[in-house]
Every structure is written in structure tokens, then in C-alpha cells.
Write a protein that holds these residues in place. Structure first.
Motif, PDB file in Angstrom:
ATOM      1  N   TYR C  26       1.196  -1.237   0.314  1.00 27.04           N
ATOM      2  CA  TYR C  26       0.084  -0.001   0.246  1.00 27.04           C
ATOM      3  C   TYR C  26       0.923   1.476   0.153  1.00 27.04           C
ATOM      4  O   TYR C  26       0.641   1.880  -1.194  1.00 27.04           O
ATOM      5  N   LYS C  30      -0.347   2.671  -3.584  1.00 26.76           N
ATOM      6  CA  LYS C  30      -1.531   3.061  -3.113  1.00 26.76           C
ATOM      7  C   LYS C  30      -2.743   1.845  -3.228  1.00 26.76           C
ATOM      8  O   LYS C  30      -3.040   2.125  -3.810  1.00 26.76           O
ATOM      9  N   ARG C  97      -8.082   3.506 -10.127  1.00 25.94           N
ATOM     10  CA  ARG C  97      -8.062   3.049  -8.717  1.00 25.94           C
ATOM     11  C   ARG C  97      -9.106   0.889  -8.799  1.00 25.94           C
ATOM     12  O   ARG C  97      -8.679   0.731  -8.360  1.00 25.94           O
ATOM     13  N   PRO C 285      -8.194   7.570  11.325  1.00 28.09           N
ATOM     14  CA  PRO C 285      -8.475   6.542  10.171  1.00 28.09           C
ATOM     15  C   PRO C 285      -6.978   7.268   9.674  1.00 28.09           C
ATOM     16  O   PRO C 285      -6.694   5.894   8.525  1.00 28.09           O
ATOM     17  N   GLN C 294      -2.569  17.312   5.150  1.00 28.45           N
ATOM     18  CA  GLN C 294      -3.238  17.336   3.977  1.00 28.45           C
ATOM     19  C   GLN C 294      -3.233  16.990   2.208  1.00 28.45           C
ATOM     20  O   GLN C 294      -2.535  16.980   2.218  1.00 28.45           O
ATOM     21  N   GLU C 295      -4.411  16.294   2.088  1.00 27.16           N
ATOM     22  CA  GLU C 295      -4.164  15.524   0.634  1.00 27.16           C
ATOM     23  C   GLU C 295      -4.256  16.503  -0.364  1.00 27.16           C
ATOM     24  O   GLU C 295      -5.012  17.257  -0.336  1.00 27.16           O
ATOM     25  N   ARG C 296      -3.462  16.646  -0.635  1.00 28.64           N
ATOM     26  CA  ARG C 296      -2.790  16.787  -1.925  1.00 28.64           C
ATOM     27  C   ARG C 296      -3.436  16.798  -3.299  1.00 28.64           C
ATOM     28  O   ARG C 296      -3.913  15.259  -3.569  1.00 28.64           O
ATOM     29  N   MET C 297      -4.472  17.765  -4.077  1.00 26.31           N
ATOM     30  CA  MET C 297      -4.900  17.340  -5.575  1.00 26.31           C
ATOM     31  C   MET C 297      -3.900  16.782  -6.583  1.00 26.31           C
ATOM     32  O   MET C 297      -3.297  17.530  -6.677  1.00 26.31           O
TER      33      MET C 297
END
Lengths: 277, 399, 297
Positions: C26, C30, C97, C285, C294-297
Motif C-alpha cells: 500500500y 497505494k 483505482r 483513520p 493535507q491530501e494534495r489534489m
């Protein structure tokens, strides 16, 4: 129903978007560092700056995709900091993406129809039962979508899939999709990237026509010719900070801006950590 | 500098600068490119309704009833996987929830099956919210594994509780009764003798399934369906369109749950007994295969896929043991070589493709009104009217 | 009490070994490799076959034989993992995905029912069992088998941790996990490194499979299913993508489960651990060791 554009004389148009002291941190990197930005109704404002200056990050904060580390954003008088992007869109702010993000497994027409999502008065139960309200709203939806495609000058098969389109046409569809959300403010993230000369001219003309509908426009762009041509005001960013704000003529002569661009040209990093998302 | 007063929406709906007329769209469009498909669908439905009058053997009726239940399940899962793009690996759990709710309501609470329907729906909606609520906020691959766990939770719980009958399950579940009218003893019609019970379940399952299929394919064509597909294709862009992606996903999840629950009730009444082994992961995987092999997001594809998966043991008798291995390999091969499935959602039937080509070679109409409102109004309700190519010199060079 | 803890630790050791492969894969591409639990099952069957062959050819003392079998099995399942990645995942690595996840489900299914076709649906009996009696410690009865499991797992994890921390390949793995594109620009052979990750992950799962066979005595074609979900749970609890998180999560889940069983009874074991998974995903999570990003786009 056209809203007045920022008049050069008389009282200034009301403020549509007010960004104060916006900060955004990625780990150790300060992507946006204390940005203040104000967009008035009917105005075309460009945000420029060298690669990695934090332009797209700032846009992403304003549209709700990033949660800013500090600062506040008000849109049409309402605080929108930390709200869902969809809620911000519903307030009347639309955007396009730097690296075209159309829905690839939907037809062009359906892409534009998604923009009308919030304005359709039908529930899934109407669809389930195929009620007259559903049919009426779908007919209207299809017409609006086609009309927006016409408006942006799209000439192709609206039933085709997006992947079959040339790049320039995809840009148009994306703008049509954003317009379909019925925005008061349209944020365009590098709309001229990858367009040829005649397409750029058409884009300038399109942006003017959008303004004439009464929509304010915020623009991130690298093409200086285009920026100088259409902007009423330009904001220059460097290292996440605002270094200049003024009409095109003033920006062109600003020594700080010249230095930022020339300096950046000499030591431009090979990898753009922030813009290459 | 006065700020604009607080308002929920922009002052007026921004409209493209053309006149829009609002006629009521036609109910059904028998001329569009989808018309042949609709005709085939209609013929198929008529065919399966007439079938019991030709051959009503218990064997045929039973395998077809099971096949329809599979179609119902696959349509529900198609909403979750095919439209919303969420992988649900414990889908059978909702089937179990529906079956057990109906079983408990009828045998323990004394309700009739018809009265149990709303209860099944409510319980499935709740189950969908409980399991989807926390996980749909996360990345979609977490959802896959959580649903896998959820499937096991439901099965193990059913196995351990006394209200669900433990490992033995629930038996003697009463059948359908409509206004005191029930078909226990069979009937004769047109000189044919029907085994009432079996044939009756066939019709009930058929009617529910036809409604289920039509309902989903209608929803998918409307506002919510577009929202689902947008979320599947690009969640960020969908948010930028004003779609609350979380709500869109949870709606998909709940609708999927309700469809599975109703299928579970059908199964409970058909078999009149349910027990935990019917709800193993194997079945979740089989339904997923039906959806993926047939074509995610494609109604005809999913129906064909579900019929194939459920009837495969009947026509693959010689290699029945091998079928799961074959299904698994097929799944990999389809993903690598034909990810849209065997009957993709974007499929165009051969004859309508000919129409399309004819339209392209036809002389272009006058360029003054490429898409005038009147022309747009002509294009039918769902805007999938006959290819509707506006005049453009570019169309000649594009394939 | 001690009994419960040791039981938890030995079960947790299995979870940790399998969770490592989950988490490493993962972390690097991912992908939730659903087939990973079945690699564990494959390991048990490979061990079963190799052990059968070895005992018929030469007679070794049980302990030495088991060590040899474990090593051979690790090599073979590692190879199988590499092959699966090569054949099934690599062609569609850049596909959506959902396609990857579905391929993983197909792979899992094919492995399970492929093994079922060869060995039959009935459980097979492992020819050798670690059955060296038990010791009594602070009033608890602890079988030698459990101690062996804990020691072997700990040993393997130490080796892995050293490998990832100290070697060139380990650095490459961490680099790709951070940013595959940049890593490629820096001259790292991404494909080879991904293969290596699959090899290591699968080898560890294979070792766990052999151990399971030797400890529990019977193996069957569905044995990888539940442990696959449990291992994922362990990886999530520890912080997915994080090596130490997987180890910690495995042990933590083993202990949680052990206490849960002592409290609620054995039939609720799986329900209890899946509820833990759902709770963790809801409230934390990123797991114990994962930071908030911070999840990037």
C-alpha cells in the motif's frame, strides 16, 4: 441582468471575494504566506507569479479544496473558510482546473449537465417514477447545457466522449461546465495553457463575453500577453506572498515584479513541488 | 466598500444568452439511437412473462426465479460500483439484512410479507447509513475492506444470535399474500396446469426485478445518476460542480442496500428458509463479477452478467467445480483487456452506428442556427436524440 | 491475564507478518492487495508440498527441516508475489483505482479456487507440527509453539526493519513511497523496487503460512480470507503504509482480540476485530503512527 463592471470612476463596485491573511502550510513548505486578495463585482483580476509562487494553492483554499492553515475567506459577505467545495460552488463560485479535469467516462453534454446539478428541481424519486417534473427539468437541463456549449463556441458532437476531443475543445467544455453552475465569480486556472495563438484570441474574446454576462473573473495565467490584455487588475505572488497589486500598466513597470520574474528565471527549480499536483 | 448582502444563491440563475422554451419531453423516444435497445428490452420482458405459459416446469421456474433475484442484486450493486465507483465487497450483507428482517418480521412478529416490505426498506436504509456513514468519508479503498468486514460481521452475528435462529437459520417463512388472495394450490389457465406456488414466485420476482431494473436505469439518467458518475470519474471536479460528493455516495450506498434487501426478501419467500451459509463472501464476489463482467454502469450489461453468473452452473455442468477459478481469471482478464466489461455503458448498437455515419456524411445544414432552442427542443427528453450533430467543418476530419 | 497476553502476542505475530506485506504494498503503490491473505494460504500449501517432498527424500530433524522448509517457501511465495504483480497489476497500474481493486479481488478468487482444484475442499493435515510441550509461567500455560511463532516473527521483522533502514534498496522503497515520479527522475528503477516489495511482502506472508500450518496442524484453501482482513485491520490500526505501524498494529490487534475473546467469547472474535477496524477508521483513520496530512489534489 448584466451586473455593472468595475467602473473606472465613481464609487467602486461591491466586494465579491475578500481573502485576508491567508496562510497554507504543507509540512515545512509555506505554500501561501499571508495573502490578501479582493475581487469586486464585475472585475477581471489576474493572479500571476513564478512557478511555485502559491497561485493554485491559493485558488484551492478559496474554493474549499484545501483547508487553510490560517486566515479568512469571505465570499458575497459570507465566511466560507473550511466549507465544502460544493457549498462554495452553490454560493456562486465556479472554477476550472489547471490540468483539465473533465469527467472522462461521460459524454460532453453530460459533463456540462453536471454543472446544472444544483439548479435542477427534481428528486431521484421523480426520476424513478419518470414524472412530468422530471421530464421537464431534464429537457431544460439539456437545453441549457447545449446553450452553454454554444456560448463557449464548442462545435462538435455533444454526445461524444470527452477523450475524443482535442485539447483546446476540452478547455472550452470545462469553461462551459463551470458556467453552467451559474457563478457570480469564475476562477480560471491557466486557461490558456497549451492553446495555440488563434485559440488564445478566442479565449480572450470568450472571457470578455463571460464578463458581459455579469460574472467576475479571477485568472491564474502565465501568458503575459493575455494577462496584460484583459486584466483590469493584476496581483503578483512570489513565495506565497503578494508583492504587487495594481492595473497592468503599473505592474509592467514595478521593479519588484521584474526582479521576481528575472530572479526566478535564473534559479528556477527543475521540479515544481507545488504546481505539479 | 459595501459587502453584498447575505443570500443563499446568486441573485438570479445565470442563463446563457438564448431563449429557452420548456416543452414537456416525450415519455418514450422510439426513434433515438437507444430505441433498438429499448425494443430488445421490451421483447425480452414480454418473453419472460410469456415463458411460464410455454413451459412451467418446477426446475425452470426455480432457476429463473433465482436468476431474477441475482439480476436485482446486480442492479443494486451496479449503483454502488458501476455508477458511484465505490467497491463494496460485503454487498451480500444487505441481502442478508433484508432476508432476516423479512424472516423475523413474519415468523416472530407475525407480520405478513407485504407488511414486512416497509420494514425491510427501513432496516436496510439504516444499515446503509451505519456502515456507509463513517467510511464514505475516507478513501474508497478503505470502503472495500470495511464492507468486507461488515459482510462477515452480519454473517457471524446471524450465526450467533438466537433471534436469527443461529446456525440453523429461520424456516417456515410465509409466502406472499395479497389482500387475502394467495396461490397455494396452483391454477389452470388456457388449458395449462401451473404449479401455483412456484409459478407465483416466478411472477413476483419477475415484477419486482423489472421494476428494480427500470427504476435504477431511470435514476441513473437523471440528476442523481449524473452526480454519481461525476463522483466516480473525478471526485474533486464533482465537488467543484456543486455536488456534495459525500451525500451522492451515501445515497448510492443506501439505494444499493435497499435493492439488496428487497432481493433478500424475495429469496426468503422463495426458499421459505434462510441460514447463514447463504451469505458468505463468495456470493458478494459473484455479484461483483456479474457487474464487472457485464459492464459497470451498463444496464443491459449487468443483466446479461447476472444471468450468466447465476445460470452458469446449469449450462457448465461438466466443469461446475472449475467455475469459480474461471470466474476469478475472467475478472482479471476483463480488467486488463476490456475494463468497461463485455457490454459497456457506451456501447452503440451496429445499426445506430450506421445512422451516425450517415448523419456525418450528409451535407451540413445551414450554419445560422447550429443549435437553436427549437432544434434543441426537438431532441427529446433525455437529450440522447439522434446524434444531433451541429454543422461544423471539423466533423468531416474527425473519426 | 498472562495467558491472555501471550495468546494475543502469538496471534498478533501472524497478523503483523501478513500486515507488513499489506502495508508495504500500500505504501509503495497505494494498492490494497486483496490477494495478500491468499499468499499466506499459498505459503501454507507450498510449505505442505515442500515438507512432503523433503520428508520423503531425506530425513532431517524436525526443527532443521522446518527452518529449511520455511526458507524455501519464502523464496517460492516471494516469487509468486512478484509474478502476480507482473502479470496482473503492472499492466493496469495507471488505470483507475477501482480496476486495480477488482483485479485484486479476481486474483484472490483465482488463487483460492485454484488451490481448491488442486488440493480439494477438505482441510489438509500438515505433516509436521511444532509440539514440544509447554511451559508454565506465572500460572499460565504457554505452548512452545506460541513462543516459536513470536520469536520467528520478531526475528523476521528485525531483519526487515534493518533492510529498509540501512540498504540502498530500502532507501529506494522509501523514496518511491514518498513520490514515485521524483524517485524515477532520481534514477531509481521503480518497477524493480516494486517487484522487490512484492517479493518481501509475499515471502513474509509465506513464512506466516508455514508457521500457521506447523502450529495449527490443518490448512484449507479459505484460510487466507479472514487473516487478510485482520491483517488489513492491523495495518490500519498501526497506520497504513508505515512499517513499524504494521508491526505495532498486528500486536495491538492480537492483544485486543485476545482480551475481546476473554470478555465476549470466541464466537464474537471476528465481529470484535472488525468493529475495531470500523471504529479506528471513523475516529483515527491514519492509525496510531500515521500523522495528519493535507491530501494534495
Amino acid at each position: 441582468m448584466s451586473r455593472p463592471s468595475a467602473a473606472p470612476t465613481g464609487e467602486p463596485a461591491p466586494v465579491l471575494l475578500e481573502v485576508s491573511d491567508l496562510k497554507l502550510q504543507f509540512g515545512g513548505l509555506m505554500a501561501v504566506d499571508g495573502l490578501n486578495l479582493r475581487i469586486h463585482q464585475g472585475e477581471i483580476v489576474s493572479v500571476i507569479g513564478p512557478n511555485g509562487a502559491g497561485k493554485t494553492s491559493a485558488f484551492n483554499c478559496v474554493t474549499g479544496f484545501y483547508r487553510p492553515t490560517a486566515g479568512s475567506i469571505h465570499f458575497r459577505g459570507q465566511p466560507v473558510t473550511g466549507r465544502r467545495p460544493s457549498a462554495i460552488t452553490r454560493l456562486g463560485m465556479a472554477r476550472t482546473f489547471q490540468n483539465l479535469r473533465l469527467f472522462s467516462d461521460m459524454s460532453i453534454l453530460d459533463n456540462v449537465k453536471t454543472g446544472l446539478h444544483t439548479d435542477l428541481r427534481q428528486s431521484w424519486f421523480d426520476a424513478f417514477l419518470h414524472t412530468p417534473r422530471f421530464r421537464r427539468s431534464e429537457t431544460l437541463c439539456a437545453q441549457m447545457a447545449r446553450a452553454w456549449l454554444d456560448f463557449v463556441g464548442f462545435k462538435g458532437d455533444p454526445e461524444a466522449y470527452v477523450s475524443a476531443l482535442p485539447y483546446g475543445e476540452q478547455r472550452r467544455v470545462e469553461i462551459a461546465r463551470a458556467l453552467a453552475t451559474s457563478p457570480a465569480l469564475l476562477l480560471l486556472d491557466e486557461p490558456a495553457a497549451g492553446l495555440n495563438h488563434s485559440e488564445k484570441r478566442q479565449l480572450i474574446e470568450l472571457i470578455r463575453r463571460i464578463q458581459a454576462l455579469g460574472v467576475s473573473i479571477g485568472l491564474i495565467e502565465h501568458d503575459m500577453g493575455l494577462v496584460m490584455d484583459i486584466s483590469e487588475r493584476i496581483v503578483v505572488l512570489n513565495y506565497g506572498k503578494e508583492i504587487a497589486d495594481g492595473p497592468p500598466a503599473a505592474i509592467r513597470a514595478d521593479p519588484l515584479v521584474i526582479e521576481a520574474y528575472l530572479g526566478a528565471a535564473e534559479s528556477e527549480p527543475a521540479v515544481e513541488p507545488e504546481e505539479a499536483s | 466598500m459595501a459587502l453584498i448582502p447575505r443570500r443563499p444563491r446568486p441573485p438570479a440563475l445565470l442563463r446563457p444568452p438564448v431563449d429557452l422554451v420548456q416543452p414537456l419531453g416525450r415519455r418514450f423516444d422510439w426513434r433515438g439511437p437507444r430505441a433498438p435497445l429499448r425494443l430488445i428490452g421490451l421483447l425480452a420482458v414480454v418473453g419472460v412473462f410469456v415463458l411460464p405459459f410455454l413451459n412451467a416446469s418446477t426446475y425452470l421456474m426455480q432457476i429463473l426465479t433465482s436468476a431474477y433475484i441475482y439480476v436485482m442484486l446486480a442492479m443494486g450493486l451496479n449503483v454502488v460500483v458501476g455508477y458511484a465507483g465505490l467497491l463494496d465487497l460485503g454487498y451480500i450483507a444487505f441481502f442478508a439484512v433484508g432476508a432476516y428482517t423479512s424472516g423475523i418480521a413474519t415468523t416472530r412478529l407475525g407480520l405478513s410479507q407485504v407488511q414486512a416490505i416497509p420494514l425491510v426498506i427501513v432496516v436496510c436504509v439504516l444499515a446503509g447509513i451505519v456502515i456507509g456513514g463513517p467510511t464514505l468519508r475516507l478513501r474508497s479503498d478503505y470502503l472495500a475492506i470495511v464492507t468486507l468486514g461488515f459482510g462477515e460481521i452480519i454473517r457471524v452475528t446471524a450465526n450467533n444470535l438466537s433471534v436469527t435462529g443461529g446456525p440453523a437459520g429461520i424456516y417456515a417463512i410465509p409466502g406472499w399474500q395479497f389482500f387475502g388472495w394467495r396461490l397455494r394450490d396452483g391454477f389452470s389457465l388456457g388449458g395449462l396446469r401451473f404449479n401455483g406456488q412456484v409459478t407465483f414466485y416466478y411472477f413476483v420476482a419477475l415484477i419486482v426485478t423489472v421494476l428494480g431494473v427500470l427504476g435504477i436505469s431511470q435514476i441513473a439518467r437523471g440528476r442523481l445518476g449524473r452526480a454519481w458518475k461525476a463522483v466516480r470519474d473525478d471526485e474533486d471536479a464533482a465537488e467543484a460542480m456543486g455536488i456534495n460528493t459525500y451525500l451522492a455516495k451515501i445515497t448510492a450506498y443506501i439505494i444499493g442496500a435497499v435493492w439488496a434487501g428487497l432481493a433478500g426478501q424475495l429469496m426468503a419467500t422463495q426458499q421459505s428458509a434462510i441460514s447463514p451459509p447463504s451469505f458468505q463472501f463468495l456470493h458478494s464476489a459473484l455479484i461483483l463479477m456479474a457487474v464487472v463482467l457485464g459492464g459497470m454502469g451498463s444496464t443491459p450489461g449487468v443483466i446479461v452478467g447476472a444471468l450468466f453468473i447465476s445460470l452458469a452452473p446449469e449450462f457448465l455442468r461438466g466443469v461446475a467445480d472449475w467455475r469459480y477459478l474461471i470466474f476469478g481469471l475472467l475478472l482479471i482478464l476483463v480488467m486488463i483487456f476490456r475494463p468497461a466489461g463485455l457490454w459497456p455503458a457506451s456501447a452503440v448498437l451496429p445499426w445506430s452506428r450506421d445512422r451516425r455515419r450517415a448523419a456525418e456524411t450528409a451535407p451540413p445544414p445551414p450554419p445560422e442556427s447550429p443549435s437553436s432552442p427549437a432544434a434543441a427542443a426537438d431532441r427529446g427528453p433525455t437529450a440522447d436524440g439522434p446524434t444531433s450533430a451541429p454543422a461544423s467543418p471539423e466533423r468531416e476530419v474527425r473519426p | 491475564m498472562i495467558q491472555v497476553i501471550v495468546n494475543g502476542l502469538s496471534v498478533g505475530a501472524f497478523y503483523a507478518l501478513v500486515a507488513l506485506g499489506y502495508s508495504m504494498v500500500y505504501g509503495i503503490i497505494k494498492l490494497l492487495n486483496f490477494a495478500h491473505g491468499d499468499i499466506y494460504m499459498l505459503g501454507a500449501y507450498v510449505g505442505f508440498v515442500v515438507l512432503g517432498a523433503l520428508t520423503s527424500w531425506l530425513s532431517l530433524p524436525t526443527a532443521l527441516g522446518l527452518v529449511l522448509v520455511t526458507l524455501v517457501t519464502m523464496a517460492l511465495t516471494g516469487g509468486a508475489g512478484v509474478l502476480l504483480e507482473r502479470v496482473a497489476y503492472r499492466p493496469i497500474r495507471h488505470a483507475p483505482r477501482l480496476s486495480l481493486l477488482i483485479t485484486a479481488v479476481g486474483l484472490s478468487f483465482a488463487l483460492e479456487y485454484g488451490v481448491r482444484q488442486i488440493f480439494g475442499p477438505q482441510p489438509s493435515h500438515f505433516p509436521v507440527q511444532i509440539d514440544a510441550g509447554s511451559v508454565h509461567l506465572f500460572g499460565a500455560t504457554i505452548t512452545i509453539a506460541r513462543i516459536v511463532v513470536i520469536l520467528v516473527a520478531a526475528g523476521l521483522m528485525v531483519v526487515l526493519a534493518l533492510f529498509v533502514a540501512k540498504t540502498r534498496q530500502g532507501r529506494a522503497m522509501r523514496a518511491i513511497a514518498l513520490d514515485a515520479k521524483a524517485a524515477r527522475l532520481m534514477g531509481i528503477d521503480v518497477d524493480r523496487t516494486i517487484s522487490l516489495v512484492f517479493f518481501i511482502g509475499s515471502a513474509l506472508a509465506g513464512a506466516a503460512g508455514v508457521l500457521a500450518g506447523a502450529v495449527y496442524g490443518t490448512i484449507d484453501f479459505l484460510m487466507g480470507f479472514i487473516i487478510g482482513i485482520k491483517a488489513f485491520t492491523a495495518a490500519v490500526i498501526g497506520g497504513i503504509g508505515n512499517l513499524y505501524g504494521a508491526m505495532l498494529g498486528g500486536v495491538a490487534l492480537g492483544l485486543l482480540e485476545s482480551f475481546g475473546v476473554a470478555w465476549l467469547g470466541g464466537q464474537w472474535r471476528d465481529v470484535f476485530s472488525f468493529l475495531c477496524l470500523i471504529l479506528f477508521l471513523t475516529f483515527r483513520p491514519t492509525g496510531i503512527l500515521g500523522g495528519r496530512v493535507q491530501e494534495r489534489m
